[in-house]
Motif scaffolding. Structure first.
Motif, mmCIF file in Angstrom:
data_model
loop_
_atom_site.group_PDB
_atom_site.id
_atom_site.type_symbol
_atom_site.label_atom_id
_atom_site.label_comp_id
_atom_site.label_asym_id
_atom_site.label_seq_id
_atom_site.Cartn_x
_atom_site.Cartn_y
_atom_site.Cartn_z
ATOM 1 N N PHE A 243 1.778 68.607 40.295
ATOM 2 C CA PHE A 243 0.815 69.199 39.370
ATOM 3 C C PHE A 243 1.413 70.457 38.741
ATOM 4 N N LEU A 244 1.476 70.473 37.414
ATOM 5 C CA LEU A 244 2.028 71.623 36.695
ATOM 6 C C LEU A 244 0.879 72.578 36.365
ATOM 7 N N SER A 245 0.654 73.505 37.256
ATOM 8 C CA SER A 245 -0.470 74.431 37.104
ATOM 9 C C SER A 245 -0.295 75.295 35.859
ATOM 10 N N GLY A 246 -1.324 75.328 35.023
ATOM 11 C CA GLY A 246 -1.286 76.145 33.821
ATOM 12 C C GLY A 246 -0.677 75.469 32.616
ATOM 13 N N ALA A 247 -0.230 74.219 32.763
ATOM 14 C CA ALA A 247 0.337 73.500 31.624
ATOM 15 C C ALA A 247 -0.761 73.162 30.618
ATOM 16 N N ILE A 248 -0.371 73.089 29.343
ATOM 17 C CA ILE A 248 -1.329 72.714 28.296
ATOM 18 C C ILE A 248 -0.857 71.442 27.610
ATOM 19 N N ASN A 249 -1.788 70.684 27.076
ATOM 20 C CA ASN A 249 -1.446 69.451 26.377
ATOM 21 C C ASN A 249 -0.616 69.762 25.134
ATOM 22 N N TYR A 250 0.392 68.942 24.898
ATOM 23 C CA TYR A 250 1.206 69.093 23.697
ATOM 24 C C TYR A 250 0.360 68.846 22.451
ATOM 25 N N ASP A 251 0.439 69.764 21.503
ATOM 26 C CA ASP A 251 -0.259 69.653 20.234
ATOM 27 C C ASP A 251 0.794 69.678 19.130
ATOM 28 N N PRO A 252 0.964 68.563 18.403
ATOM 29 C CA PRO A 252 2.017 68.502 17.383
ATOM 30 C C PRO A 252 1.836 69.514 16.257
ATOM 31 N N VAL A 253 0.619 70.010 16.085
ATOM 32 C CA VAL A 253 0.380 71.016 15.054
ATOM 33 C C VAL A 253 0.910 72.379 15.492
ATOM 34 N N VAL A 254 0.859 72.625 16.794
ATOM 35 C CA VAL A 254 1.224 73.935 17.340
ATOM 36 C C VAL A 254 2.687 74.014 17.756
ATOM 37 N N THR A 255 3.180 72.964 18.396
ATOM 38 C CA THR A 255 4.530 72.982 18.977
ATOM 39 C C THR A 255 5.480 72.098 18.172
ATOM 40 N N SER B 289 14.117 62.590 19.161
ATOM 41 C CA SER B 289 14.820 61.302 19.114
ATOM 42 C C SER B 289 15.042 60.738 20.506
ATOM 43 N N GLN B 290 15.355 61.613 21.453
ATOM 44 C CA GLN B 290 15.587 61.151 22.824
ATOM 45 C C GLN B 290 14.297 60.613 23.451
ATOM 46 N N ILE B 291 13.188 61.262 23.182
ATOM 47 C CA ILE B 291 11.906 60.797 23.754
ATOM 48 C C ILE B 291 11.470 59.503 23.083
ATOM 49 N N VAL B 292 11.638 59.397 21.766
ATOM 50 C CA VAL B 292 11.310 58.149 21.062
ATOM 51 C C VAL B 292 12.188 57.017 21.581
ATOM 52 N N TRP B 293 13.483 57.295 21.773
ATOM 53 C CA TRP B 293 14.386 56.265 22.309
ATOM 54 C C TRP B 293 13.895 55.797 23.682
ATOM 55 N N LEU B 294 13.583 56.743 24.557
ATOM 56 C CA LEU B 294 13.093 56.393 25.894
ATOM 57 C C LEU B 294 11.881 55.484 25.809
ATOM 58 N N PHE C 235 -0.509 60.129 18.732
ATOM 59 C CA PHE C 235 -1.278 61.316 18.350
ATOM 60 C C PHE C 235 -2.584 61.386 19.139
ATOM 61 N N ARG C 236 -3.150 60.229 19.430
ATOM 62 C CA ARG C 236 -4.432 60.183 20.150
ATOM 63 C C ARG C 236 -4.266 60.564 21.617
ATOM 64 N N ASN C 237 -3.105 60.240 22.160
ATOM 65 C CA ASN C 237 -2.871 60.473 23.581
ATOM 66 C C ASN C 237 -1.382 60.781 23.767
ATOM 67 N N THR C 238 -1.010 62.054 23.636
ATOM 68 C CA THR C 238 0.421 62.381 23.558
ATOM 69 C C THR C 238 1.144 62.265 24.898
ATOM 70 N N ASN C 239 0.429 62.416 26.011
ATOM 71 C CA ASN C 239 1.041 62.329 27.342
ATOM 72 C C ASN C 239 2.277 63.212 27.483
ATOM 73 N N MET C 240 2.165 64.398 26.911
ATOM 74 C CA MET C 240 3.192 65.417 27.081
ATOM 75 C C MET C 240 2.491 66.755 27.317
ATOM 76 N N LEU C 241 3.131 67.575 28.111
ATOM 77 C CA LEU C 241 2.594 68.893 28.424
ATOM 78 C C LEU C 241 3.600 69.967 28.039
ATOM 79 N N VAL C 242 3.089 71.126 27.692
ATOM 80 C CA VAL C 242 3.952 72.293 27.494
ATOM 81 C C VAL C 242 3.747 73.196 28.704
ATOM 82 N N LEU D 101 8.845 71.167 27.056
ATOM 83 C CA LEU D 101 8.074 69.939 26.906
ATOM 84 C C LEU D 101 8.310 69.036 28.113
ATOM 85 N N TRP D 102 7.229 68.638 28.752
ATOM 86 C CA TRP D 102 7.303 67.797 29.945
ATOM 87 C C TRP D 102 6.613 66.456 29.667
#
Length: 264
Positions: free
Chosen positions: A105-117, A125-130, A141-148, A153-154
Motif C-alpha cells: 500500500f502506497l500511503s499518500g499516493a494520489i491517482n494519476y491525472d493526465p491533466v495535472v501530471t 512509450s514504455q508503459i504503452v508497450w507493456l 482515461f476512465r480508469n488510469t490504474n496509475m498512482l503518483v 508514476l507507479w
C-alpha cells in the motif's frame, strides 16, 4: 528493488476496509510484517486468473524497471474473517483461504491525472508497450490504474491483462493479436518512442526471464476445474503466449502507432 523475480509470503493479520472501486472487492489489510497491503482475493469474481494476470503483468513491469508496488503472496488462515459482519465480505474471505496476492500500500499516493501530471515520451512509450504486450485493457482515461507517489508514476492493477485465459482456447491467435484496445490507452498521445521501447524491452525480456516470472505462479492457482490440462501444461501456455507475443511485437507496435496517428 530486486530485479530477479522473487516474492515474499506474508500472513494477513487484519482486514481493515474494502476498496470498492473495482468489481473484485479488493481490501486494505495488514500483514504480520506490520505493513499495509491492497489485498486481491482468489475468491473474487475472476478467481485465480485475475491473480495470475496481476502477478505476471506486475512482475514483467518490474523486470522492465517500471515502478510498481511490491507484490507478495498473502496467506489467509481458515479462521480469518469469521467475525466479519458483512456477509458478502465474509463469503469472500472464506472463499479465499490459502494463498492470495497483495500489493504494498502506497500511503499518500494520489491517482494519476493526465491533466495535472505530464509523462515524458520515453516513459509513456514504455508503459504503452507493456500494456500492448500483456493485453491490458485497463489503463484508460476512465480508469488510469496509475498512482503518483513521491513525484513518481507507479503502475497498479494488472488483473485485467492476459484476458485470453478466460476462454482458454486458441491462445496462438490471441498471442499474435494487434490488441486494438490500445487506442483507448491514456498515455498513447505521448507515446512517440514505441520503436525504441520495443528494442530495449525485447533485449531485456529473454526467454529465461519470462520463464522465471511464469514459474512464480503458485501450483494451487493452476489447478483449474474447467480443464483437464495439468498445472504444468497451463504454465507452459502462459510462457508460450508471452514468447510468441514478444516475437511478433511488430504487430501490436504497428497497431499502437496507427492508433496514435489518429489522435495527434
Amino acid at each position: 528493488m530486486e530485479n530477479n523475480p522473487h516474492l515474499r509470503t506474508v500472513n494477513v493479520t487484519r482486514y481493515i476496509s474494502p476498496l470498492r472501486e473495482g468489481g473484485s472487492l479488493p481490501a486494505l489489510a495488514e500483514a504480520d510484517d506490520d505493513f499495509k497491503y491492497v489485498l486481491k482475493f482468489k475468491g473474487a469474481g475472476h478467481g485465480v486468473k485475475a491473480l495470475i494476470a496481476e502477478l505476471i503483468g506486475g512482475e514483467i513491469a518490474r523486470v522492465l524497471k517500471l515502478q510498481i508496488p511490491e507484490l507478495v503472496y498473502a496467506n489467509l488462515d481458515e479462521a480469518f474473517g469469521r467475525t466479519e459482519a458483512d456477509e458478502e465480505i465474509q463469503d469472500l474471505l472464506q472463499g479465499s483461504q490459502g494463498l492470495n496476492l497483495a500489493l504494498h500500500f502506497l500511503s499518500g499516493a494520489i491517482n494519476y491525472d493526465p491533466v495535472v501530471t505530464v509523462v515524458d515520451a520515453k516513459l509513456a512509450s514504455q508503459i504503452v508497450w507493456l500494456d500492448a504486450f500483456i493485453t491490458n485493457v485497463d489503463r484508460t482515461f476512465r480508469n488510469t490504474n496509475m498512482l503518483v507517489w513521491h513525484k513518481e508514476l507507479w503502475l497498479i492493477d494488472h488483473g485485467a491483462c492476459l484476458y485470453f485465459h478466460h476462454s482458454w482456447s486458441n491462445w496462438e491467435k490471441h498471442a499474435r493479436s494487434p490488441f486494438a484496445l490500445i487506442k483507448d490507452h491514456v498515455l498513447l498521445p505521448q507515446a512517440s518512442m514505441l520503436q525504441e521501447a520495443d528494442t530495449l524491452f525485447k533485449s531485456i525480456l529473454t526467454p529465461d526471464k519470462l520463464q522465471s516470472i511464469v514459474n512464480l505462479i503458485p501450483l494451487e492457482w493452476l489447478e483449474w476445474q474447467e480443464t483437464d490440462e495439468s498445472p504444468e501444461a497451463i504454465r507452459e501456455v502462459y510462457l508460450q503466449f508471452l514468447l510468441t507475443r514478444l516475437t511478433y511485437s511488430e504487430i501490436f507496435i504497428n497497431e499502437a502507432q496507427n492508433a496514435r496517428e489518429t489522435l495527434i
